[in-house]
Design a protein around this motif. Structure first.
Motif, PDB file in Angstrom:
ATOM      1  N   SER A  14      38.693  48.558  44.476  1.00 20.59           N
ATOM      2  CA  SER A  14      39.253  47.415  45.203  1.00 20.59           C
ATOM      3  C   SER A  14      40.650  47.713  45.724  1.00 20.59           C
ATOM      4  CB  SER A  14      39.286  46.183  44.301  1.00 20.59           C
ATOM      5  OG  SER A  14      40.233  46.342  43.254  1.00 20.59           O
ATOM      6  N   TYR A  28      32.845  45.027  49.296  1.00 15.69           N
ATOM      7  CA  TYR A  28      31.846  44.020  48.942  1.00 15.69           C
ATOM      8  C   TYR A  28      30.431  44.608  48.983  1.00 15.69           C
ATOM      9  CZ  TYR A  28      35.293  40.289  48.846  1.00 15.69           C
ATOM     10  OH  TYR A  28      36.359  39.483  48.515  1.00 15.69           O
ATOM     11  N   ILE A  84      26.202  37.532  41.534  1.00 12.71           N
ATOM     12  CA  ILE A  84      27.320  38.314  42.067  1.00 12.71           C
ATOM     13  C   ILE A  84      26.889  39.089  43.305  1.00 12.71           C
ATOM     14  CG2 ILE A  84      28.847  40.274  41.603  1.00 12.71           C
ATOM     15  CD1 ILE A  84      28.831  39.318  38.650  1.00 12.71           C
ATOM     16  N   THR A  87      26.494  36.635  46.257  1.00 10.65           N
ATOM     17  CA  THR A  87      27.817  36.194  46.716  1.00 10.65           C
ATOM     18  C   THR A  87      28.537  37.298  47.476  1.00 10.65           C
ATOM     19  OG1 THR A  87      27.987  34.749  44.783  1.00 10.65           O
ATOM     20  CG2 THR A  87      30.033  35.258  45.958  1.00 10.65           C
ATOM     21  N   SER A  88      28.463  38.503  46.968  1.00  9.71           N
ATOM     22  CA  SER A  88      29.151  39.635  47.599  1.00  9.71           C
ATOM     23  C   SER A  88      28.500  40.015  48.922  1.00  9.71           C
ATOM     24  CB  SER A  88      29.159  40.837  46.643  1.00  9.71           C
ATOM     25  OG  SER A  88      29.807  40.505  45.436  1.00  9.71           O
ATOM     26  N   VAL A 104      42.960  39.176  46.180  1.00 13.71           N
ATOM     27  CA  VAL A 104      41.594  38.723  45.926  1.00 13.71           C
ATOM     28  C   VAL A 104      40.722  39.833  45.346  1.00 13.71           C
ATOM     29  CG1 VAL A 104      39.495  37.789  46.972  1.00 13.71           C
ATOM     30  CG2 VAL A 104      41.737  36.978  47.731  1.00 13.71           C
ATOM     31  N   TYR A 108      38.762  39.881  41.791  1.00 11.06           N
ATOM     32  CA  TYR A 108      37.316  39.686  41.869  1.00 11.06           C
ATOM     33  C   TYR A 108      36.602  40.776  41.067  1.00 11.06           C
ATOM     34  CZ  TYR A 108      32.712  38.926  44.015  1.00 11.06           C
ATOM     35  OH  TYR A 108      31.369  38.678  44.233  1.00 11.06           O
ATOM     36  N   SER A 137      41.613  36.479  35.310  1.00 11.61           N
ATOM     37  CA  SER A 137      41.279  36.994  36.643  1.00 11.61           C
ATOM     38  C   SER A 137      40.770  35.869  37.537  1.00 11.61           C
ATOM     39  CB  SER A 137      40.236  38.116  36.538  1.00 11.61           C
ATOM     40  OG  SER A 137      39.083  37.679  35.853  1.00 11.61           O
ATOM     41  N   SER A 138      39.998  34.933  36.980  1.00  6.62           N
ATOM     42  CA  SER A 138      39.530  33.813  37.801  1.00  6.62           C
ATOM     43  C   SER A 138      40.675  32.857  38.122  1.00  6.62           C
ATOM     44  CB  SER A 138      38.383  33.078  37.103  1.00  6.62           C
ATOM     45  OG  SER A 138      38.736  32.717  35.789  1.00  6.62           O
ATOM     46  N   LEU A 141      42.342  34.146  41.096  1.00  6.69           N
ATOM     47  CA  LEU A 141      41.595  33.852  42.320  1.00  6.69           C
ATOM     48  C   LEU A 141      41.818  32.411  42.769  1.00  6.69           C
ATOM     49  CD1 LEU A 141      38.240  35.672  41.465  1.00  6.69           C
ATOM     50  CD2 LEU A 141      39.939  36.371  43.158  1.00  6.69           C
TER      51      LEU A 141
END
Length: 217
Positions: A14, A28, A84, A87-88, A104, A108, A137-138, A141
């Protein structure tokens, strides 16, 4: 083993890929592949029943970190990683419009890692560390749009609820571990009285319910 290494490599990927719009899409797409592979691995474990336990030389003295890949963990890993991946897949296009990708993408990736570690943790210490990993981590975000008052309030409220939930789980594990150490195998073998069992049930509902938005939490 390969899936674990891939999940661990996502945070580093990332940081490397969040510099350009093309890199964001590549990241992603990589998550789709890794999460899809993890979901397939979980399905394979469920179908063939080759459950395993792994001990790592980190964590509590004398216990380390225990990871257990069994039917329950695999069932939830299948659901989580399939979600996941979907969503990705959407984020391959949507994520290109993110103004601050460095705020982000790394979090993520850490959220995905923490979520998977929670599912396979086989001792209280490893579980709680992974739980906090996932929570922080959330939170990062949620607070990414920190210039908006609504986002700041939501992030602060989320952090308070996460703290309450973590404390409830710590006390629940404390009651469960009264008969021995913090390994889940030991906790399963320890028979609780009715009162202690009710306390653990209440604390677990409060701890997990604060994370999932369970009414009235």
């Amino acid at each position: 083993g390969a899936m674990t290494a891939s999940l661990l490599g996502l945070p580093a990927a990332s940081l490397l890929l969040s510099r350009t719009k093309q890199g964001i899409s590549v990241f992603y797409a990589l998550v789709v592949l890794v999460a899809g592979g993890a979901a397939l691995s979980a399905a394979h474990v469920l179908l063939h029943g080759n459950f395993t336990t792994v001990s790592l030389p980190i964590g509590l003295p004398g216990t380390g970190a225990r990871l257990r890949f069994d039917a329950l963990a695999s069932a939830f890993a299948l659901i989580a990683n399939l979600s996941i991946a979907i969503t990705s897949l959407y984020a391959i296009g949507y994520g290109r419009h993110e103004e601050t990708p460095l705020r982000v993408l790394p979090f993520y990736a850490l959220f995905i890692l923490g979520m998977n570690l929670v599912l396979v943790a086989d001792d209280a210490f490893t579980f709680l560390v992974a739980w906090e990993f996932m929570s922080l981590s959330s939170w990062a975000l949620v607070v990414v749009r920190h210039r908006e008052a609504e986002s700041r309030f939501a992030a602060s409220f989320y952090l308070v609820m996460a703290l309450i939930g973590a404390l409830a789980l710590i006390f629940a594990f404390g009651v469960l571990a009264a008969g021995g150490d913090y390994l889940f195998d030991t906790m399963r073998a320890h028979k609780l009285g009715d009162g202690a069992a009710a306390v653990v049930l209440f604390l677990t509902l409060a701890g997990a319910g604060s994370k999932s938005g369970l009414v009235p939490l």
